[in-house]
Every structure is written in structure tokens, then in C-alpha cells.
Design a protein around this motif. Sequence first.
Motif, PDB file in Angstrom:
ATOM      1  N   LEU A 109       0.897  -0.737   0.232  1.00  0.00           N
ATOM      2  CA  LEU A 109      -0.101   0.377   0.048  1.00  0.00           C
ATOM      3  C   LEU A 109       1.170   1.487  -0.184  1.00  0.00           C
ATOM      4  O   LEU A 109       1.459   1.721   0.835  1.00  0.00           O
ATOM      5  N   ARG A 110       1.040   2.091  -0.829  1.00  0.00           N
ATOM      6  CA  ARG A 110       1.704   3.451  -1.182  1.00  0.00           C
ATOM      7  C   ARG A 110       0.465   4.578  -1.019  1.00  0.00           C
ATOM      8  O   ARG A 110      -0.807   5.006  -1.721  1.00  0.00           O
ATOM      9  N   CYS A 111       0.990   4.980   0.056  1.00  0.00           N
ATOM     10  CA  CYS A 111       0.348   6.421   0.096  1.00  0.00           C
ATOM     11  C   CYS A 111       0.665   7.499  -1.339  1.00  0.00           C
ATOM     12  O   CYS A 111       1.833   8.665  -1.912  1.00  0.00           O
ATOM     13  N   VAL A 112      -0.527   8.268  -1.542  1.00  0.00           N
ATOM     14  CA  VAL A 112      -0.682   9.468  -2.285  1.00  0.00           C
ATOM     15  C   VAL A 112      -0.360  11.076  -2.111  1.00  0.00           C
ATOM     16  O   VAL A 112      -0.277  11.729  -2.077  1.00  0.00           O
ATOM     17  N   ASP A 120      -3.681   7.220  10.024  1.00  0.00           N
ATOM     18  CA  ASP A 120      -2.651   6.091  10.083  1.00  0.00           C
ATOM     19  C   ASP A 120      -4.008   4.740  10.055  1.00  0.00           C
ATOM     20  O   ASP A 120      -5.028   4.945  10.052  1.00  0.00           O
ATOM     21  N   THR A 121      -2.576   3.648   9.562  1.00  0.00           N
ATOM     22  CA  THR A 121      -2.963   2.464   9.954  1.00  0.00           C
ATOM     23  C   THR A 121      -2.163   1.761  10.790  1.00  0.00           C
ATOM     24  O   THR A 121      -0.903   1.806  11.050  1.00  0.00           O
ATOM     25  N   TRP A 232       1.123   7.660   8.076  1.00  0.00           N
ATOM     26  CA  TRP A 232       1.766   7.565   6.204  1.00  0.00           C
ATOM     27  C   TRP A 232       2.585   8.720   6.003  1.00  0.00           C
ATOM     28  O   TRP A 232       2.114   9.824   7.095  1.00  0.00           O
ATOM     29  N   ARG A 233       3.180   9.194   5.172  1.00  0.00           N
ATOM     30  CA  ARG A 233       3.856  10.321   4.329  1.00  0.00           C
ATOM     31  C   ARG A 233       3.869  10.048   2.641  1.00  0.00           C
ATOM     32  O   ARG A 233       3.618   9.159   2.830  1.00  0.00           O
ATOM     33  N   ARG A 258      -5.800   9.539  -0.474  1.00  0.00           N
ATOM     34  CA  ARG A 258      -6.300   8.220  -1.589  1.00  0.00           C
ATOM     35  C   ARG A 258      -4.755   7.495  -1.616  1.00  0.00           C
ATOM     36  O   ARG A 258      -3.328   8.234  -1.287  1.00  0.00           O
ATOM     37  N   MET A 259      -4.296   6.417  -1.583  1.00  0.00           N
ATOM     38  CA  MET A 259      -3.408   5.627  -1.549  1.00  0.00           C
ATOM     39  C   MET A 259      -3.735   4.424  -2.483  1.00  0.00           C
ATOM     40  O   MET A 259      -5.018   4.048  -3.075  1.00  0.00           O
ATOM     41  N   HIS A 260      -2.676   4.083  -2.965  1.00  0.00           N
ATOM     42  CA  HIS A 260      -3.126   3.152  -4.082  1.00  0.00           C
ATOM     43  C   HIS A 260      -2.110   1.381  -4.101  1.00  0.00           C
ATOM     44  O   HIS A 260      -0.890   1.507  -2.724  1.00  0.00           O
TER      45      HIS A 260
END
Length: 274
Positions: A109-112, A120-121, A232-233, A258-260
Motif C-alpha cells: 500500500l502506497r500513500c499518494v 494512520d494504519t 503515513w507520509r 488517496r492510497m494505491h
Amino acid sequence: MIEFHPVTKHIGAEVTGVDLRKPLSSEEVATLRQGWLTHLVLFFRDQHIDDDQHLQFALNFGTLNHPAFKKDGASPIHVLDQTDPKGEGGDEWHSDNTFEPTPPMGSLLRCVQLPSVGGDTLWANTYLAYETLSPPLQRLCDELTAVHDITASMKKAISKGHPFDLAEVQAKWPPLVRPVVRTHAETGRKALFVNRASTTRLVGLSDRENEALLPLLIDHIRSPEYQVRLNWRPGTLAFWDNRSTQHYAVADYTERRRMHRVTVNAFPEHADAS
């Protein structure tokens, strides 16, 4: 040189010494895989990669998993674009898609884009959740199976406005019976394998016994000492093992997040024996 920096004693490590924009050598892949098996979830900071680089990195570790609710031919990149996440399903402890015959091995999972605060997760170590049960309860759980059913999570999605046909989804993914304790295909360690999103009852137990025991097992994962929390950043990527963790997306924001994500299945040599 790739290095792993533990974030907590029991789960999570930040990775340095690798550039995800570039192809990895077989030695780098092996090092990362071993670190992943050890720490259960890896965090890569300041990795400003595109979707294709994200996908190529993921395919070093498994085959592409096609998300359960995406149409054929859709992009392998699953975009999570939310401003109102409460009740969407991520905000409860779960392993991904345990209602599927072969649940995915892991996700990247990537933070956009982030809200100004929040989003947070958390991840929890399900090995430790099993290992900290009392020996008599461990022995009982070793013998138990449980029903995993998509119905409850699908009803939540429909109530949030997602256009799913409940009967069609239920026909595609009927309830499955799985062990309450899962043995990891690569490490051989036992992990607690029930979750609030999909596990509906323990097989062979009365209603009263289920009402007592199943919530206890599900809530056991909530102990903070089993967990790690990621702030996240943009440019952060998290890679977790779906077989030995559960995760929880904190629904504390009302701005766009928005996360990919790319989800992978195990290579045949790393798959469960069943």
C-alpha cells in the motif's frame, strides 16, 4: 546496503538502503523477503514511485491478486480514494478477503495524498495473539474451525452506497470453513486466524459458547503490545504479510486520502499445503 530498523519489539520495521524506482537483484529480493517474514510489515519511506514501479516491485514477491470486487480488465492498482471512511470496513481489525478460497498472501500500500491530519494504519501480530493465549485455550483453538462469510462486510459496503448485488456476491463467495489457528506456509509458526470482518461463528459450538468465545478471540488482537501504528507520509509504502497480521485503517478524517495498493498471491513454492 539494505537495513531493517524495528519500529516495535514484535512487529514492523522501516527499511533503508533500497531504491524502489530501480529493478532489484535476486539477492535484494531475498533479503527483503526474509526481513518481511521476520518483521511481518515493512515500511519504505520517501519512495516516490509511479504505478508501474509499484507493480513491478510487488511482483518480486508473488503473483498478482485480482481484487474480489474489481471488474475483469481493470487496472491491477487498486485506488483507495476516501473522504468519509467511517464504516467502509477498513476501520475494524481484519485480514484481507478471508472469505476467498485462497486469501491473498500480502499487500503493498502506497500513500499518494493525505488529509491534513489523521488516516494512520495499524497492524497486529497474529502469531503473538496465538502464542499469548493460555495453553488450554491454545489446545482448544488448535481443534476448532470457523465460518468466514462475506455477507456482513458486503452489507456495510452497500449501505455506504456501493452498487453491489448482495445475492450475486454471496453466490460467488459462499461461506467457507477455515481453521481457527493457521500455520504459516513459510515460517511454520501458528497464528490466530479469526477476524471481525468475516468470521461469523465457531463450528460445533452452541450459540452461547460462540457468544462467549468468538468475541474473546477476535478482541484479543486489540492488545497494544501486539501492534504497530504507521503515520503515513506521501511516498511511504507499507508491505504486509496477510497470513501473520491483521490491520486497521483509522477513520478519523474528512479530507481526501488517496492510497494505491497492489495485492499479491503466494508463489507456488510459498503457498499453503492445502
